[in-house]
Enzyme design. Structure first.
Site, PDB file in Angstrom:
ATOM      1  CG  LEU A  76      -1.966  -1.062   1.394  1.00 18.51           C
ATOM      2  CD1 LEU A  76      -2.680  -0.906   2.734  1.00 18.51           C
ATOM      3  CD2 LEU A  76      -2.967  -1.008   0.246  1.00 18.51           C
ATOM      4  CG  ASP A  77       0.337   4.338  -2.866  1.00 14.31           C
ATOM      5  OD1 ASP A  77       1.075   3.469  -3.356  1.00 14.31           O
ATOM      6  OD2 ASP A  77      -0.510   4.974  -3.506  1.00 14.31           O
ATOM      7  NE  ARG A  78       6.365   7.906   4.597  1.00 13.98           N
ATOM      8  CZ  ARG A  78       7.644   8.257   4.630  1.00 13.98           C
ATOM      9  NH1 ARG A  78       8.307   8.449   3.509  1.00 13.98           N
ATOM     10  NH2 ARG A  78       8.273   8.411   5.781  1.00 13.98           N
TER      11      ARG A  78
END
Length: 231
Positions: A53-55
């Site tokens: 998942l993106d940050r």
């Protein structure tokens, strides 16, 4: 402590907080902590991330506890047998439902096919002047990416001119600045709320749900959106 959503002898899933990197990445930059390290310390054993998942994206993040299970789960992802459901708050009122089929260029400048299906769940209009408009419109959507490209949802919603609220790189920075100045909120409103897959050992259908954080709830309260299904 990371919130553990599911655990057995082969798999473990957490509710990844927004702002936490999954692992070290050239593209995401450095950080003091990573999800892999934190989870390893918390449960006392090695973990292997199946996806990322993106940050700034929160929600369901799945790991395996051994390499054999990792191979089997990775195959499920590659064969598109895993269903990932996200919720997002977009600027404007998007269509009631739509399939976005728009190629994206990856980190290595290679064009890749990318497909996202979404459906609009709720709409909101608040007394917040923006540019020539006296009010601001937003909508809550559920998005199901059929492919797993880098920043796919963020790029796709920007492509249809309904960027995710709080997204900086692929969003509307004037709108983001307005929210920061008006409400002191810089939250990117993208959350992976559900992951559905067949267990690689038992073949049992597994559904893992992750609740939204307090900052996401606060955005929902301002917009008078009903987020009880995700709280």
């Amino acid at each position: 402590m990371l919130e553990i959503l599911y655990r057995d002898e082969h798999l473990i899933a957490i509710n990844k907080p927004s702002g936490l990197l999954v692992h070290k990445s050239f593209y995401a930059g450095e950080a003091d902590t990573y999800a892999i390290q934190e989870l390893k310390k918390q449960i006392g054993q090695k973990v292997y991330p199946v996806h990322r998942l993106d940050r700034k994206t929160s929600g369901v993040l799945l790991f395996t506890l051994d390499k054999d299970t990792l191979r089997m789960m990775s195959t499920q992802f590659e064969e598109k047998k895993v269903e990932k459901k996200y919720i997002a708050i977009l600027r404007g009122w998007a269509k009631e439902e739509e399939t976005i089929d728009y190629d994206l260029v990856n980190e290595n400048e290679v064009k890749q096919n990318a497909i996202t299906y979404y459906r609009r769940l709720q709409t909101s209009e608040i007394d917040l002047p923006f540019l020539k408009h006296q009010t601001s419109r937003y909508c809550l959507v559920e998005a199901i990416p059929e492919t797993g490209r880098f920043h796919q949802l963020r790029k796709h919603f920007k492509h249809i001119l309904h960027p995710i609220l709080g997204c900086r790189k692929h969003g509307c920075n004037k709108q983001n600045k307005l929210w920061l100045q008006t409400f002191e909120i810089s939250k990117m409103t993208l959350h992976a709320h559900q992951l559905i897959f067949n267990h690689p050992i038992s073949n049992e259908k597994i559904t893992v749900n992750a609740t939204i954080d307090d900052e996401f709830k606060r955005v929902g309260d301002i917009l008078k959106l009903d987020l009880s299904a995700y709280s």
